[in-house]
Write an enzyme that holds these catalytic residues in place. Structure first.
Site, PDB file in Angstrom:
ATOM      1  N   HIS A  84      54.784  20.077  25.662  1.00  0.00           N
ATOM      2  CA  HIS A  84      55.610  21.211  25.389  1.00  0.00           C
ATOM      3  C   HIS A  84      56.796  20.933  24.023  1.00  0.00           C
ATOM      4  O   HIS A  84      57.433  20.772  24.296  1.00  0.00           O
ATOM      5  CB  HIS A  84      56.494  21.657  26.248  1.00  0.00           C
ATOM      6  CG  HIS A  84      55.421  22.477  27.327  1.00  0.00           C
ATOM      7  ND1 HIS A  84      55.238  23.619  28.380  1.00  0.00           N
ATOM      8  CD2 HIS A  84      55.292  21.734  28.674  1.00  0.00           C
ATOM      9  CE1 HIS A  84      54.905  23.901  28.857  1.00  0.00           C
ATOM     10  NE2 HIS A  84      54.976  22.820  29.314  1.00  0.00           N
ATOM     11  N   LYS A  87      60.065  22.461  23.527  1.00  0.00           N
ATOM     12  CA  LYS A  87      60.857  22.363  24.081  1.00  0.00           C
ATOM     13  C   LYS A  87      61.696  20.619  23.754  1.00  0.00           C
ATOM     14  O   LYS A  87      63.231  20.491  23.346  1.00  0.00           O
ATOM     15  CB  LYS A  87      60.766  22.226  25.325  1.00  0.00           C
ATOM     16  CG  LYS A  87      60.361  23.759  25.889  1.00  0.00           C
ATOM     17  CD  LYS A  87      60.040  23.356  27.374  1.00  0.00           C
ATOM     18  CE  LYS A  87      59.798  25.127  28.083  1.00  0.00           C
ATOM     19  NZ  LYS A  87      58.562  25.527  27.503  1.00  0.00           N
ATOM     20  N   HIS A 233      49.846  27.147  33.666  1.00  0.00           N
ATOM     21  CA  HIS A 233      50.505  26.704  34.713  1.00  0.00           C
ATOM     22  C   HIS A 233      50.210  27.521  36.142  1.00  0.00           C
ATOM     23  O   HIS A 233      50.936  28.818  36.806  1.00  0.00           O
ATOM     24  CB  HIS A 233      52.111  26.961  34.108  1.00  0.00           C
ATOM     25  CG  HIS A 233      52.656  26.156  33.114  1.00  0.00           C
ATOM     26  ND1 HIS A 233      52.383  26.017  31.896  1.00  0.00           N
ATOM     27  CD2 HIS A 233      53.277  24.847  33.250  1.00  0.00           C
ATOM     28  CE1 HIS A 233      52.642  25.203  30.648  1.00  0.00           C
ATOM     29  NE2 HIS A 233      52.629  24.640  31.900  1.00  0.00           N
ATOM     30  N   GLU A 236      53.502  25.524  40.444  1.00  0.00           N
ATOM     31  CA  GLU A 236      53.845  24.565  40.376  1.00  0.00           C
ATOM     32  C   GLU A 236      55.175  24.690  41.038  1.00  0.00           C
ATOM     33  O   GLU A 236      56.870  24.792  41.197  1.00  0.00           O
ATOM     34  CB  GLU A 236      54.710  24.073  39.118  1.00  0.00           C
ATOM     35  CG  GLU A 236      55.311  22.580  38.274  1.00  0.00           C
ATOM     36  CD  GLU A 236      56.021  22.988  36.773  1.00  0.00           C
ATOM     37  OE1 GLU A 236      56.455  22.050  36.314  1.00  0.00           O
ATOM     38  OE2 GLU A 236      55.484  24.150  36.196  1.00  0.00           O
ATOM     39  N   ASP A 333      53.379  16.271  29.451  1.00  0.00           N
ATOM     40  CA  ASP A 333      54.142  17.297  30.033  1.00  0.00           C
ATOM     41  C   ASP A 333      55.073  17.134  29.070  1.00  0.00           C
ATOM     42  O   ASP A 333      55.304  17.196  28.119  1.00  0.00           O
ATOM     43  CB  ASP A 333      53.934  17.668  31.656  1.00  0.00           C
ATOM     44  CG  ASP A 333      54.574  19.190  31.901  1.00  0.00           C
ATOM     45  OD1 ASP A 333      54.456  20.089  31.166  1.00  0.00           O
ATOM     46  OD2 ASP A 333      55.180  19.256  32.900  1.00  0.00           O
ATOM     47  N   ASN A 334      56.683  17.495  29.743  1.00  0.00           N
ATOM     48  CA  ASN A 334      57.623  17.223  29.491  1.00  0.00           C
ATOM     49  C   ASN A 334      58.270  16.808  28.309  1.00  0.00           C
ATOM     50  O   ASN A 334      57.864  15.614  28.486  1.00  0.00           O
ATOM     51  CB  ASN A 334      58.826  18.365  29.391  1.00  0.00           C
ATOM     52  CG  ASN A 334      58.614  19.587  29.991  1.00  0.00           C
ATOM     53  OD1 ASN A 334      57.426  20.101  30.829  1.00  0.00           O
ATOM     54  ND2 ASN A 334      58.987  20.551  29.219  1.00  0.00           N
TER      55      ASN A 334
END
Length: 442
Positions: A84, A87, A233, A236, A333-334
Site C-alpha cells: 500500500h 498509505k 482483500h 481479513e 502489506d502496509n
C-alpha cells in the site's frame, strides 16, 4: 564498487565463485550435492546478464575475473506483490489509537481526506520505492485507495512514478474500494476508465454483506467486459462466520472468468472446521485463484483485544493451500501506517517473519519461492523470480551461507546487483518526511 562483505570488479564479465544457490529458484536443475535445498555453484556474469550457472566443481577460464563469495547465498531480486504505497509512512501523522482494524480504518480515512494531495502521495511513494529498491526489490504491486476523488489523484501519481522508476522497479496498481460502491454506476464507470488507462487491476474488499453474491457478479462482469484482472482483500477477520473466499471462487467458476484472480489475507479460513477447510480449498484450487498471505500485518491486527494476549496468529492456511496446488506467496502489506505501525518494505524481513509465523521451515527448501518465483509468476512476470542463464543479472548477494545464518540476522550487508552492477544501497532518511508529518513530529 565495494560493499561490506565482498568487492566487485569494475568489468562487464566476471564470475561469482563458491556461491550457494537455493535450488527452488533455479530455472533448470544443477548437478551437485544439495543440503537443505541449497547447492554450490559458480555464476558467470557477462554484459548485464547471467551467462552461465555452473556446478561448483567446474574449472573456470583462467582469464575471467573471479569474486569468491566463500559460500554466500545468491538470490534473484524480490517481488513484493501486495503493498500500500499510498498509505505508507503516515503513522507519525495519524497513528492508530488502539492498534485495531477499526482504528486503522478511521485513521487512514481521516488522513486521506485531510492530506492526500498529489504532492503528499508522491513524496511518500517515492520514499518507499527508494527503500524497496535498496533492499533488492524489482517488482511491486500496490493497492491504491480509490474512493472518489482520490482514485484520480493516486492513479495519476502512480503513472508518473511508474515512469520515473522504469528499469529499476516494475510497478502494478490495484484499485481498492468497498464493493458496495459499484452500485453507483457513474462512479464505477469512472473507476474502470481510470484503472484501464493505467493498465491496472480491479480490486475491492469483501466481507459478510447481504448482497455479496450480487456484488461479486457485478465485479466479475465488469472486469470481464473491461479486460481487467482482479485482486481482492478477502476475509481479513477472525470471525469464522465470514468466509467470502468460497463465494469468490464460485463466482469465478460461474462466470467462466478468464482473467487472473488473486486474493489476499483470507484470515478466517484458519478459523474453520476441517471439513469446511477442505471444501473451500478444493474450490479455490478448482477456480485457480492465487493467494497471498501478509503475515506481519495480520499478526499485528488480528485477535487484538485490549488487555488480552492474542490467541492465534492471524494468518491463512498457506501450507494447505500450497499442497492443494494453489499458487501462494507472502508480501509486506502496509508500512508505517495505521494498519501496520512498522516495516520497511524489506522482503528479507517478510521472509524471515513468514518462516517463523507460518512454519515454512523443516524443511526450508521450497520456502524462498514465496518472495521471488511464486509472486512473480502470479503477477505475470515469471522471468523476474528465478536464477536463469540468459536472464538479467538482477541478483542479491548475501554473506550468509546457510539458512540458520540467513534467518538469524537482517542481512544488512547484502549486495544488490542490477544488470550485473552493484547499486548504491543507501537508505532514505526518515527526516525527509518531517515536513509532511507536521511540526509536532519534527
Amino acid at each position: 564498487m565495494s560493499a561490506d562483505f565482498v568487492a566487485l570488479p569494475d568489468v562487464s564479465r566476471f564470475a561469482l565463485t563458491n556461491a550457494t544457490l537455493p535450488t527452488a529458484l533455479l530455472s533448470k536443475p544443477l548437478s551437485g550435492p544439495m543440503r537443505e535445498g541449497l547447492i554450490s555453484a559458480h555464476v558467470i556474469i557477462d554484459a548485464e546478464r547471467i551467462a552461465a550457472i555452473l556446478p561448483a566443481e567446474t574449472a573456470l577460464p583462467y582469464d575471467i575475473e573471479k569474486v569468491d563469495l566463500d559460500g554466500g547465498l545468491v538470490w534473484p531480486c524480490f517481488t513484493d506483490m501486495h503493498t500500500h504505497l499510498d498509505k505508507g509512512h503516515i503513522w507519525e501523522r495519524r497513528p492508530n489509537p488502539d492498534g485495531s482494524f477499526a482504528g486503522a480504518l478511521e485513521a487512514v480515512g481521516s488522513d486521506r481526506i485531510a492530506n492526500w494531495s498529489a504532492e503528499d502521495v508522491t513524496a511518500r511513494m517515492d520514499f518507499s520505492l527508494r527503500t524497496a529498491y535498496a533492499h533488492g526489490t524489482q517488482l511491486i504491486r500496490t493497492h491504491l485507495d480509490s474512493l472518489a476523488p482520490q482514485h484520480r489523484i493516486s492513479f495519476d501519481v502512480f503513472k508518473a512514478m511508474r515512469e520515473r522508476w522504469r528499469g529499476r522497479i516494475e510497478l502494478q496498481a490495484v484499485a481498492l474500494f468497498p464493493l458496495e460502491l459499484m452500485e453507483d454506476a457513474t462512479y464505477l464507470a469512472d473507476l474502470v476508465q481510470v484503472v484501464g488507462e493505467a493498465g491496472g487491476v480491479l480490486g475491492g474488499v469483501t466481507f459478510l454483506h447481504p448482497k455479496i453474491e450480487t456484488q461479486l457478479d457485478l465485479l466479475f462482469e465488469t472486469a470481464a467486459k473491461a479486460g481487467l484482472d482482479i485482486d481482492l482483500h478477502v476475509d481479513e477477520t477472525e470471525d469464522r462466520q465470514v468466509l467470502t473466499l468460497a463465494s469468490i471462487a464460485s463466482a469465478k467458476l460461474h462466470h467462466g472468468f478468464k482473467g487472473a484472480v488473486n486474493v489476499g489475507h483470507c484470515c478466517s479460513l484458519a478459523r474453520q472446521d476441517e471439513d469446511t477447510v477442505s471444501r473451500v480449498i478444493d474450490l479455490v484450487a478448482k477456480a485457480d485463484l492465487s493467494v497471498v498471505s501478509l503475515p506481519m500485518c495480520n499478526m499485528y491486527l488480528q485477535d487484538r483485544h485490549a488487555g488480552r494476549t492474542p490467541r492465534w496468529r492471524g494468518v491463512t492456511l498457506l501450507k494447505e493451500l500450497t499442497a492443494a496446488g494453489v499458487r501462494t506467496a507472502v508480501s509486506s502489506d502496509n508500512t508505517r501506517d495505521p494498519f501496520y505501525a512498522y516495516g520497511d518494505l524489506d522482503p528479507v524481513e517478510v521472509f524471515r517473519e513468514a518462516v517463523r509465523i507460518l512454519h515454512l521451515d523443516h524443511p526450508l527448501g521450497d520456502a524462498p519461492a514465496v518472495i521471488t518465483r511464486s509472486p512473480a509468476e502470479i503477477l505475470g512476470r515469471p522471468e523476474l523470480g528465478c536464477l536463469a542463464e540468459g536472464g538479467r543479472a538482477d541478483l542479491v548477494l548475501f554473506s550468509a551461507r546457510r539458512w540458520s545464518e540467513f534467518l538469524s540476522r537482517p542481512q544488512s550487508d547484502r549486495v544488490v546487483l542490477r544488470s550485473g552492477r552493484a547499486i548504491d544501497r543507501h537508505m532514505p532518511d526518515y527526516r525527509e518526511l518531517d515536513s509532511l508529518l507536521g511540526a509536532d513530529h519534527a
